[in-house]
Design a protein around this motif. Sequence first.
Motif, mmCIF file in Angstrom:
data_model
loop_
_atom_site.group_PDB
_atom_site.id
_atom_site.type_symbol
_atom_site.label_atom_id
_atom_site.label_comp_id
_atom_site.label_asym_id
_atom_site.label_seq_id
_atom_site.Cartn_x
_atom_site.Cartn_y
_atom_site.Cartn_z
ATOM 1 N N TYR A 165 -6.878 -0.578 2.457
ATOM 2 C CA TYR A 165 -7.831 0.387 1.904
ATOM 3 C C TYR A 165 -7.761 1.718 2.643
ATOM 4 C CZ TYR A 165 -12.067 2.413 -0.019
ATOM 5 O OH TYR A 165 -12.961 3.247 -0.652
ATOM 6 N N ARG A 166 -7.659 1.680 3.957
ATOM 7 C CA ARG A 166 -7.605 2.918 4.730
ATOM 8 C C ARG A 166 -6.365 3.736 4.359
ATOM 9 N NH1 ARG A 166 -7.261 2.264 11.079
ATOM 10 N NH2 ARG A 166 -5.074 1.854 10.543
ATOM 11 N N ASN A 167 -5.232 3.048 4.226
ATOM 12 C CA ASN A 167 -4.003 3.756 3.857
ATOM 13 C C ASN A 167 -4.065 4.285 2.422
ATOM 14 O OD1 ASN A 167 -2.832 3.289 6.362
ATOM 15 N ND2 ASN A 167 -1.900 1.352 5.711
ATOM 16 N N ALA A 168 -4.747 3.538 1.531
ATOM 17 C CA ALA A 168 -4.879 4.004 0.157
ATOM 18 C C ALA A 168 -5.724 5.273 0.095
ATOM 19 C CB ALA A 168 -5.502 2.907 -0.709
ATOM 20 N N LEU A 169 -6.754 5.363 0.930
ATOM 21 C CA LEU A 169 -7.568 6.583 0.974
ATOM 22 C C LEU A 169 -6.738 7.773 1.446
ATOM 23 C CD1 LEU A 169 -10.989 5.337 2.417
ATOM 24 C CD2 LEU A 169 -10.483 6.066 0.079
ATOM 25 N N LYS A 170 -5.878 7.538 2.450
ATOM 26 C CA LYS A 170 -4.999 8.608 2.926
ATOM 27 C C LYS A 170 -4.056 9.058 1.803
ATOM 28 C CE LYS A 170 -4.922 7.167 7.807
ATOM 29 N NZ LYS A 170 -4.062 6.664 8.901
ATOM 30 N N ALA A 171 -3.506 8.086 1.082
ATOM 31 C CA ALA A 171 -2.593 8.420 -0.015
ATOM 32 C C ALA A 171 -3.326 9.168 -1.122
ATOM 33 C CB ALA A 171 -1.966 7.139 -0.559
ATOM 34 N N ARG A 172 -4.576 8.765 -1.368
ATOM 35 C CA ARG A 172 -5.356 9.440 -2.406
ATOM 36 C C ARG A 172 -5.593 10.907 -2.048
ATOM 37 N NH1 ARG A 172 -11.518 7.739 -4.204
ATOM 38 N NH2 ARG A 172 -11.476 8.662 -6.290
ATOM 39 N N ARG A 173 -5.882 11.156 -0.782
ATOM 40 C CA ARG A 173 -6.078 12.547 -0.350
ATOM 41 C C ARG A 173 -4.782 13.346 -0.443
ATOM 42 N NH1 ARG A 173 -9.593 9.918 3.493
ATOM 43 N NH2 ARG A 173 -7.883 9.784 4.998
ATOM 44 N N ALA A 174 -3.666 12.664 -0.274
ATOM 45 C CA ALA A 174 -2.371 13.345 -0.325
ATOM 46 C C ALA A 174 -1.909 13.618 -1.749
ATOM 47 C CB ALA A 174 -1.316 12.513 0.399
ATOM 48 N N CYS A 175 -2.551 12.972 -2.723
ATOM 49 C CA CYS A 175 -2.115 13.109 -4.112
ATOM 50 C C CYS A 175 -2.173 14.555 -4.610
ATOM 51 C CB CYS A 175 -2.952 12.214 -5.020
ATOM 52 S SG CYS A 175 -2.314 10.519 -5.130
ATOM 53 N N ALA A 176 -3.201 15.283 -4.192
ATOM 54 C CA ALA A 176 -3.297 16.687 -4.618
ATOM 55 C C ALA A 176 -2.076 17.469 -4.175
ATOM 56 C CB ALA A 176 -4.564 17.319 -4.050
ATOM 57 N N ILE A 232 -3.902 5.473 -8.464
ATOM 58 C CA ILE A 232 -3.795 4.018 -8.429
ATOM 59 C C ILE A 232 -3.029 3.629 -7.178
ATOM 60 C CG2 ILE A 232 -3.884 3.779 -10.940
ATOM 61 C CD1 ILE A 232 -0.852 3.297 -10.900
ATOM 62 N N ALA A 233 -3.410 2.512 -6.585
ATOM 63 C CA ALA A 233 -2.733 1.993 -5.392
ATOM 64 C C ALA A 233 -2.698 0.486 -5.497
ATOM 65 C CB ALA A 233 -3.469 2.438 -4.129
ATOM 66 N N GLN A 234 -1.516 -0.096 -5.415
ATOM 67 C CA GLN A 234 -1.394 -1.541 -5.541
ATOM 68 C C GLN A 234 -0.135 -2.050 -4.841
ATOM 69 O OE1 GLN A 234 -1.139 -1.401 -9.941
ATOM 70 N NE2 GLN A 234 0.809 -2.475 -9.750
ATOM 71 N N TYR A 235 -0.153 -3.346 -4.523
ATOM 72 C CA TYR A 235 1.005 -4.035 -3.972
ATOM 73 C C TYR A 235 1.545 -4.983 -5.034
ATOM 74 C CZ TYR A 235 0.798 -2.683 0.985
ATOM 75 O OH TYR A 235 0.847 -1.996 2.175
ATOM 76 N N GLU A 236 2.880 -5.058 -5.122
ATOM 77 C CA GLU A 236 3.516 -5.996 -6.027
ATOM 78 C C GLU A 236 4.490 -6.878 -5.249
ATOM 79 O OE1 GLU A 236 5.449 -3.885 -9.149
ATOM 80 O OE2 GLU A 236 3.574 -3.260 -10.124
ATOM 81 N N ARG A 275 -15.406 0.982 -6.338
ATOM 82 C CA ARG A 275 -16.197 0.003 -5.584
ATOM 83 C C ARG A 275 -15.854 -0.014 -4.094
ATOM 84 N NH1 ARG A 275 -15.751 -5.595 -8.696
ATOM 85 N NH2 ARG A 275 -13.563 -4.977 -8.865
ATOM 86 N N GLN A 276 -14.861 0.828 -3.726
ATOM 87 C CA GLN A 276 -14.473 0.973 -2.317
ATOM 88 C C GLN A 276 -14.065 -0.367 -1.701
ATOM 89 O OE1 GLN A 276 -17.653 2.974 -0.238
ATOM 90 N NE2 GLN A 276 -17.490 4.822 -1.475
ATOM 91 N N GLN A 277 -13.139 -1.042 -2.396
ATOM 92 C CA GLN A 277 -12.694 -2.331 -1.878
ATOM 93 C C GLN A 277 -11.292 -2.666 -2.384
ATOM 94 O OE1 GLN A 277 -15.706 -4.982 -3.482
ATOM 95 N NE2 GLN A 277 -14.450 -5.486 -5.241
ATOM 96 N N VAL A 278 -10.681 -3.636 -1.703
ATOM 97 C CA VAL A 278 -9.381 -4.154 -2.118
ATOM 98 C C VAL A 278 -9.617 -5.403 -2.956
ATOM 99 C CG1 VAL A 278 -7.189 -5.123 -1.333
ATOM 100 C CG2 VAL A 278 -8.253 -3.267 -0.043
ATOM 101 N N VAL A 279 -8.991 -5.456 -4.132
ATOM 102 C CA VAL A 279 -9.130 -6.604 -5.029
ATOM 103 C C VAL A 279 -7.826 -7.397 -5.003
ATOM 104 C CG1 VAL A 279 -9.579 -7.360 -7.390
ATOM 105 C CG2 VAL A 279 -10.716 -5.312 -6.497
ATOM 106 N N TYR A 280 -7.923 -8.666 -4.599
ATOM 107 C CA TYR A 280 -6.740 -9.513 -4.515
ATOM 108 C C TYR A 280 -6.561 -10.287 -5.813
ATOM 109 C CZ TYR A 280 -6.972 -8.460 0.455
ATOM 110 O OH TYR A 280 -7.000 -7.814 1.670
#
Length: 250
Positions: free
Chosen positions: A87-98, A45-49, A62-67
């Motif tokens: 979105y680009r940074n979230a993909l990097k973080a997702r790859r780093a999750c492993a 999961i990746a989100q801003y608060e 869906r490969q998108q940012v939902v506001y």
Amino acid sequence: MRMICSSNMKLSAGLILLLHSLGIVAQFVHDITYIVGCFEDTTTIAQYEFDGEEILYVDFDRQQVVYTIPPYLVPDPVHVFGDLHVYRNALKARRACAGVVAYCKVEGIHPEEVKDPPESFIYPEDEVILGLENSLICFVNHFYPPSINVSWTKNGLPVSEGMSLSQYYPNSDQTFHRFSMLTFTPSEGDVYSCTVEHSALDTPKTRIWDVEFPKSHQSLIADVYCGVGLSLGLLGVAVGTFLIVKGQYH
């Protein structure tokens, strides 16, 4: 950048938190928090608060940012957050999750996963009116880990058209909640059900909701007239009986 992977957390691997402080005026300071959650089942999961309230999240399917920020606050959030490459940074973080999951295991600070079964509730979004399109909401809450399946039926038959499913939202107790919505047009007698499947449940949990309408205005008026007529009739019988009895004594 801070990585948390502690034994008193329910998260399988941990959370990566990026905290910022945004000073609007000298006496007001707000926190914008970027959260990436990594889990053993490969869920990310990746989100801003903003001050603890979600303003956007990344939908990897869906490969998108939902506001989710209200439009009256920011009419076009893309202009505000576009330069952050969310979105680009979230993909990097997702790859780093492993790597995060592996690190927690190697360090011996990976806690034994505690599973919490979900609670579920089903209710209509708006007042139910015959023939008027509405939405049924299945609210699933307080579950862990964040991996559930939600399905709907209408009159015992599976239905998927008009169904939507929200992302996973974190609760303050480190469990999660999620919404599923089903668009429907109410008809008298229809029965709907929402079934939730989760690893903490021995069997799927099903909630049932059936379409019931209050009596129409015309029906209520008819009932009132009927009741008044019956009352007057009984009153007439009582008065007549009284006069007959009274006449016998004169």
